[in-house]
Write a protein that holds these residues in place. Structure first.
Motif, PDB file in Angstrom:
ATOM      1  N   VAL A   1       1.476   4.498   1.571  1.00 31.81           N
ATOM      2  CA  VAL A   1       1.150   5.302   2.902  1.00 31.81           C
ATOM      3  C   VAL A   1       1.369   6.584   2.816  1.00 31.81           C
ATOM      4  O   VAL A   1       2.612   6.829   2.595  1.00 31.81           O
ATOM      5  CB  VAL A   1       1.739   4.312   3.869  1.00 31.81           C
ATOM      6  CG1 VAL A   1       0.920   4.830   5.415  1.00 31.81           C
ATOM      7  CG2 VAL A   1       1.159   2.771   3.920  1.00 31.81           C
TER       8      VAL A   1
ATOM      9  N   ALA B   1       1.010  -1.322  -0.096  1.00 31.57           N
ATOM     10  CA  ALA B   1       0.089   0.015  -0.032  1.00 31.57           C
ATOM     11  C   ALA B   1       0.843   1.322   0.048  1.00 31.57           C
ATOM     12  O   ALA B   1       1.986   1.207   0.663  1.00 31.57           O
ATOM     13  CB  ALA B   1      -0.820  -0.037   1.048  1.00 31.57           C
TER      14      ALA B   1
ATOM     15  N   PHE C   1       7.622  -1.728   0.761  1.00 30.79           N
ATOM     16  CA  PHE C   1       8.034  -1.357  -0.655  1.00 30.79           C
ATOM     17  C   PHE C   1       8.507   0.288  -0.474  1.00 30.79           C
ATOM     18  O   PHE C   1       8.155   0.885   0.458  1.00 30.79           O
ATOM     19  CB  PHE C   1       6.691  -1.440  -1.423  1.00 30.79           C
ATOM     20  CG  PHE C   1       6.471  -2.621  -1.971  1.00 30.79           C
ATOM     21  CD1 PHE C   1       6.034  -3.678  -1.158  1.00 30.79           C
ATOM     22  CD2 PHE C   1       6.644  -2.993  -3.171  1.00 30.79           C
ATOM     23  CE1 PHE C   1       5.690  -4.837  -1.691  1.00 30.79           C
ATOM     24  CE2 PHE C   1       6.164  -4.174  -3.756  1.00 30.79           C
ATOM     25  CZ  PHE C   1       6.040  -5.191  -2.965  1.00 30.79           C
TER      26      PHE C   1
ATOM     27  N   ASN D   1      10.829   0.114  -6.086  1.00 24.80           N
ATOM     28  CA  ASN D   1      10.501   0.491  -7.620  1.00 24.80           C
ATOM     29  C   ASN D   1      10.212   1.750  -7.666  1.00 24.80           C
ATOM     30  O   ASN D   1      10.009   2.627  -7.006  1.00 24.80           O
ATOM     31  CB  ASN D   1       8.983  -0.273  -7.765  1.00 24.80           C
ATOM     32  CG  ASN D   1       7.909   0.014  -6.999  1.00 24.80           C
ATOM     33  OD1 ASN D   1       6.878  -0.277  -7.052  1.00 24.80           O
ATOM     34  ND2 ASN D   1       8.143   0.697  -5.648  1.00 24.80           N
TER      35      ASN D   1
HETATM   36  C1  9Z3 Z   1       4.717   0.542  -3.581  1.00 27.37           C
HETATM   37  O1  9Z3 Z   1       5.609   1.030  -4.140  1.00 27.37           O
HETATM   38  C2  9Z3 Z   1       3.739  -0.152  -4.885  1.00 27.37           C
HETATM   39  O2  9Z3 Z   1       4.850  -1.006  -5.559  1.00 27.37           O
HETATM   40  C3  9Z3 Z   1       2.977   0.714  -5.778  1.00 27.37           C
HETATM   41  C4  9Z3 Z   1       2.344  -0.145  -6.850  1.00 27.37           C
HETATM   42  C5  9Z3 Z   1       2.201   1.675  -5.069  1.00 27.37           C
HETATM   43  C6  9Z3 Z   1       3.944   1.484  -6.555  1.00 27.37           C
HETATM   44  P1  9Z3 Z   1       0.078   0.017  -8.219  1.00 27.37           P
HETATM   45  O3  9Z3 Z   1      -1.002  -0.187  -6.925  1.00 27.37           O
HETATM   46  O4  9Z3 Z   1       1.403   0.461  -7.498  1.00 27.37           O
HETATM   47  O5  9Z3 Z   1       0.203  -1.510  -8.714  1.00 27.37           O
HETATM   48  O6  9Z3 Z   1      -0.327   0.975  -9.261  1.00 27.37           O
HETATM   49  N1  9Z3 Z   1       4.086   0.756  -2.644  1.00 27.37           N
HETATM   50  C7  9Z3 Z   1       4.644   1.322  -1.291  1.00 27.37           C
HETATM   51  C8  9Z3 Z   1       4.463   2.838  -1.640  1.00 27.37           C
HETATM   52  C9  9Z3 Z   1       4.907   3.372  -0.124  1.00 27.37           C
HETATM   53  O7  9Z3 Z   1       4.224   4.329   0.170  1.00 27.37           O
HETATM   54  N2  9Z3 Z   1       6.147   3.261   0.377  1.00 27.37           N
HETATM   55  C10 9Z3 Z   1       6.522   4.112   1.632  1.00 27.37           C
HETATM   56  C11 9Z3 Z   1       7.611   4.832   1.041  1.00 27.37           C
HETATM   57  O8  9Z3 Z   1       8.101   4.722  -0.145  1.00 27.37           O
HETATM   58  C12 9Z3 Z   1       6.947   3.077   2.831  1.00 27.37           C
HETATM   59  S1  9Z3 Z   1       5.601   2.245   3.493  1.00 27.37           S
HETATM   60  O9  9Z3 Z   1       8.222   5.678   1.973  1.00 27.37           O
END
Ligand code: 9Z3
Length: 325
Positions: A196, A194, A245, A273
């Protein structure tokens, strides 16, 4: 809007920050119902395995959280996520024999429904003269799959779907799931796809009514959402296998940030990603190595989640074996 009612949250520990977050969050309306569903699901998966070991259960989070700007919410901030990653991964986890708690944003992509058109009701069905409803033959296969696979997983007790919309709902339900999966020890996994929000308006400092535009430009100070990955690993579910993620749009900082999350929050694995290439490849970051996982471009319709979940399952197996030893 000021940060957390003027308290100095920078100097507080993550545990205190998260405590303050939960204390001020509007309580879940359906907490008792979620609690009952979780208990049934976990009981079933603790006792149904043949070898006396608990079934493997993964909590897959999917879709983006919203941050309301008003209590009677007209406007909100949203985090991008279609829910494709979470729903596709759920399908592969089920195929690999896992039971899945799918914590998803209302209205986002659902497991086994990825091939349905945007407006399934209007595009897949036709109403006949005798007023019965028929599936359009061109969509019959995808509709049948969506219905049979979903019902079989849900009715068999392998799939529990729990919806959220706001950051408040998401974190409260995640905490309930984590606490209820504790009894499964290392057989439990968190796969946190998710998106977040990092910032939010604390409930107690949020205006009740719709913000008025008459008084000119809007100045707003958002508080930082406490890093729940920290409490998840340290308090809620310290023995579960945890995958988070990391999403960035700037590839230059992606791996550095993923490494930082791995170390700071003691994740077992961080999936890095980049927004525009997320459906083609991801980089799995662990303490030992970095593995690029790509979609098989020679196969029509192949996705990156298929090889990704194979790798995740192998790593989870190694983790369980290591915990048993
Ligand atoms: C992701 O990175 C997912 O892979 C995506 C997937 C949201 C990009 P879709 O739903 O895309 O297939 O369109 N999710 C984590 C994103 C996030 O909020 N990560 C936080 C951060 O990067 C850590 S919890 O700080």
């Amino acid at each position: 809007m000021d940060s957390m009612n003027g308290t100095d949250h920078e100097s507080e520990t993550p545990t205190l920050k998260i405590k303050a977050f939960f204390e001020s969050a509007p309580p879940l309306k359906d907490a008792a119902e979620i609690e009952t569903k979780l208990k049934e699901f976990v009981d079933r998966n603790s006792s149904s395995s043949e070898n006396g070991k608990a079934n493997r259960v993964v909590c897959v989070t999917s879709g983006g959280t919203t941050v309301p700007l008003e209590k009677r919410c007209v406007r909100y901030i949203d985090n991008f996520s279609s829910g494709h990653r979470g729903s596709a991964s759920t399908e592969y986890f089920l195929k690999a024999g896992y039971s899945v708690i799918f914590l998803y944003r209302r209205g986002t992509c659902q497991p086994f429904c990825r091939s349905l058109p945007d407006d399934p009701l209007l595009e897949c069905f036709t109403s006949t003269d005798d007023s019965s409803i028929q599936v359009d033959p061109s969509h019959a296969e995808v509709v049948k799959r969506a219905i049979t696979e979903t019902r079989s997983a849900v009715n068999g007790g392998f799939l529990l779907k729990l919806p959220f919309t706001t950051i408040f709902e998401y974190l409260q339900i995640l905490r309930m799931i984590a606490v209820s999966l504790r009894s499964l020890g290392p057989s439990a996994m968190f796969y946190l796809a998710a998106a977040v929000s990092d910032f939010y308006v604390p409930w107690e400092s949020m205006t009740i009514h719709k913000i008025q535009s008459g008084s000119g430009p809007l100045d707003m100070r958002l508080a930082q959402v406490p890093k729940m990955l920290y409490v998840l690993r340290n308090e809620w579910a310290p023995v579960a296998f945890c995958i988070s993620f990391k999403l960035e749009t700037d590839t230059d900082i992606l791996l550095g940030k993923a490494d930082m999350a791995l170390k700071k929050y003691k994740m077992h694995m961080v999936v890095a990603n980049e927004l525009s290439t997320r459906k083609e490849e991801v980089i799995v970051v662990t303490e030992q190595e970095k593995i690029t996982v790509r979609r098989d471009t020679t196969q029509a319709g192949a996705d990156v989640e298929n090889p990704l979940i194979k790798l995740v399952v192998d790593m989870h197996s190694a983790y369980i074996n290591h915990s048993d030893a």
